[in-house]
Design an enzyme around this catalytic site. Structure first.
Site, short mmCIF file in Angstrom:
data_model
loop_
_atom_site.label_atom_id
_atom_site.label_comp_id
_atom_site.label_asym_id
_atom_site.label_seq_id
_atom_site.Cartn_x
_atom_site.Cartn_y
_atom_site.Cartn_z
N PHE A 178 7.28 60.98 58.22
CA PHE A 178 6.85 62.16 58.99
C PHE A 178 5.55 62.70 58.41
O PHE A 178 5.40 62.80 57.20
CB PHE A 178 7.89 63.28 58.88
CG PHE A 178 9.22 62.96 59.49
CD1 PHE A 178 9.45 63.11 60.86
CD2 PHE A 178 10.28 62.52 58.69
CE1 PHE A 178 10.69 62.83 61.41
CE2 PHE A 178 11.52 62.23 59.24
CZ PHE A 178 11.73 62.39 60.60
N ASP A 179 4.64 63.11 59.29
CA ASP A 179 3.53 63.97 58.89
C ASP A 179 4.10 65.37 58.75
O ASP A 179 5.20 65.66 59.24
CB ASP A 179 2.45 63.90 59.98
CG ASP A 179 1.30 64.88 59.74
OD1 ASP A 179 0.97 65.13 58.57
OD2 ASP A 179 0.77 65.41 60.72
N GLY A 180 3.36 66.27 58.10
CA GLY A 180 3.86 67.63 57.89
C GLY A 180 3.51 68.59 59.02
O GLY A 180 4.30 68.79 59.94
N PHE A 291 5.49 59.13 62.37
CA PHE A 291 5.18 60.20 63.32
C PHE A 291 4.01 61.03 62.81
O PHE A 291 4.05 61.54 61.69
CB PHE A 291 6.39 61.13 63.49
CG PHE A 291 7.59 60.49 64.12
CD1 PHE A 291 7.64 60.29 65.50
CD2 PHE A 291 8.68 60.09 63.35
CE1 PHE A 291 8.75 59.70 66.09
CE2 PHE A 291 9.80 59.51 63.93
CZ PHE A 291 9.83 59.31 65.31
N ASP A 293 0.55 63.82 64.27
CA ASP A 293 -0.10 64.48 65.42
C ASP A 293 -1.58 64.16 65.49
O ASP A 293 -2.27 64.57 66.42
CB ASP A 293 0.09 66.01 65.33
CG ASP A 293 -0.70 66.62 64.18
OD1 ASP A 293 -1.43 67.60 64.40
OD2 ASP A 293 -0.60 66.09 63.06
#
Length: 312
Positions: A178-180, A291, A293
C-alpha cells in the site's frame, strides 16, 4: 429500473458466508487479458464480440494483471482452513462482468481451466455494474475501467484501476503493498503539500503528530486483511503487508506509524522513500498487487513487472 443481473453460482466451489468473508469483485478484464477482445468490441460492436467469444468458448483466456493476486488469495484460504477447518474469515472472489451470460461462457471455462476458486459470476447488462457491489458485500473492487472504479469509490467501496500488463506470477505468501497518503490514509497532507510545499507539509505533520490521519479509500480492505493476518504468527502468516510511501521517515514517518498503531493495523514492513522512486524496492518485494494514487509510481512499478492498481 436497471436490468437485473444474472448470477451464475459456481457449484464446484464451497460458497462463503458473505457477512464474514473478505469479498473481492474483479472484472473480467482485470483477471484475464482481454485486450484483443476489447478492441474487437470497441471497433466492431457487441454482436461481433459475442460471436467471437462463443466461437472461442473452449479456448482459455491468457492471465491478466490481477490473476496472480487471485491465485495468492486462494493460497491464503487454503492455509486458513488448514489451521481451522471451521474458519469463516476467508477471501470470497466474484467476477463482475458486462458480458451477457452467452458470451460469458468463455470466462467461466477459463476460470475452471486455471482452477480459480471464483464463487460467483455476475453478468450485468446495465451500464453501471457497481450498483451491485454493496448487495454482495464487496470490500475490494478491481476493474480495468476508470468510470467503474470512480463509481465504486463514490459508493464507499475500496476500489482500484488495474492496467493490463505482462505479470510474472510471484510465489506465495500473498504480498500486498500500500501507498500511504490518499490510499491507506486520507489526502489531507497531500493537499497541504500542494498548497504550501514540502516545508509546509512537514510543519503540519509535526503539529498533528499525535492526531491519527483520516481514513483513505483502501483502509477498510487493509483492516480486513490485517484481521486475517493476525490469526497467524508472523513467521507462519500466509499474508505479508507493506507500506511504501513517498514520506520521509525522519520528518513524516512518525504520524504514519502512530496512525497504524491507533487503527490496530500491523504492517510487516514500512519503507519511507523520501520521494525516491518506488520501483527498485517493489522489484525486491515482488508483491502480487501494489496500490498507489500516483500514476508515475504505477508506471515505475509496471517497468519492473509488478502488478499495480491505481487509486484515482
Amino acid at each position: 429500473m436497471a436490468e437485473p443481473e444474472s448470477t451464475v453460482i459456481n457449484t464446484n466451489v464451497k460458497q462463503k458466508d458473505p457477512s464474514k468473508a473478505l469479498v473481492i469483485a474483479v472484472t473480467t478484464r482485470a483477471i484475464f487479458n482481454l485486450e484483443q477482445e476489447h478492441k474487437l468490441y470497441l471497433e466492431r460492436g457487441k454482436e461481433e464480440y459475442t460471436r467471437h467469444q462463443q466461437a472461442n468458448q473452449h479456448k482459455p483466456l491468457p492471465p491478466g494483471t490481477a490473476f496472480a493476486f487471485i491465485q495468492a488469495v486462494q493460497y491464503v484460504n487454503k492455509k486458513m482452513l488448514e489451521s481451522n477447518p471451521a474458519e469463516k474469515d476467508l477471501f470470497d472472489i466474484l467476477v463482475l462482468s458486462n458480458n451477457s451470460p452467452e458470451s460469458g461462457v468463455r470466462i467461466i471455462n477459463s476460470a475452471k481451466h486455471y482452477g480459480l476458486e471464483i464463487s460467483k459470476f455476475c453478468f450485468v447488462s446495465d451500464e453501471d455494474s457497481t450498483q451491485y457491489l454493496k448487495s454482495h458485500g464487496v470490500k475490494l473492487f478491481l476493474s480495468a475501467d476508470r468510470t467503474d472504479v470512480c463509481n465504486a469509490l463514490q459508493r464507499g467501496v475500496s476500489a482500484a484501476l488495474v492496467f493490463q500488463q505482462e505479470v510474472q506470477a510471484p510465489s506465495t505468501p500473498l504480498r500486498v503493498v500500500f501507498d500511504g497518503d490518499a490510499v491507506l490514509f486520507s489526502d489531507e497532507t497531500d493537499q497541504i503539500f500542494q498548497e504550501q510545499g514540502l516545508e509546509g507539509a512537514v510543519q503540519y505533520e509535526r503539529a498533528m503528530e499525535a492526531v491519527p490521519m483520516g481514513e483513505g479509500p483502501l483502509k477498510n480492505f487493509a483492516m480486513h486483511l490485517g484481521k486475517m493476518r493476525s490469526k497467524f504468527s508472523q513467521e507462519k502468516s500466509p499474508i505479508r503487508t507493506y507500506l511504501v510511501t513517498a514520506r520521509s521517515g525522519r520528518d513524516m514517518g512518525i504520524r504514519a506509524i502512530k496512525t497504524l498503531r491507533e487503527w490496530g493495523l500491523a504492517i510487516d514492513e514500512a519503507f519511507f522513500m523520501d520521494g525516491a522512486p518506488k520501483g527498485p524496492i517493489l522489484a525486491q518485494i515482488q508483491p502480487h498487487i501494489f496500490f498507489d494514487d500516483g500514476l508515475h509510481n504505477i508506471q515505475g512499478a509496471q517497468n519492473v513487472g509488478v502488478p499495480s492498481a491505481w487509486v484515482p
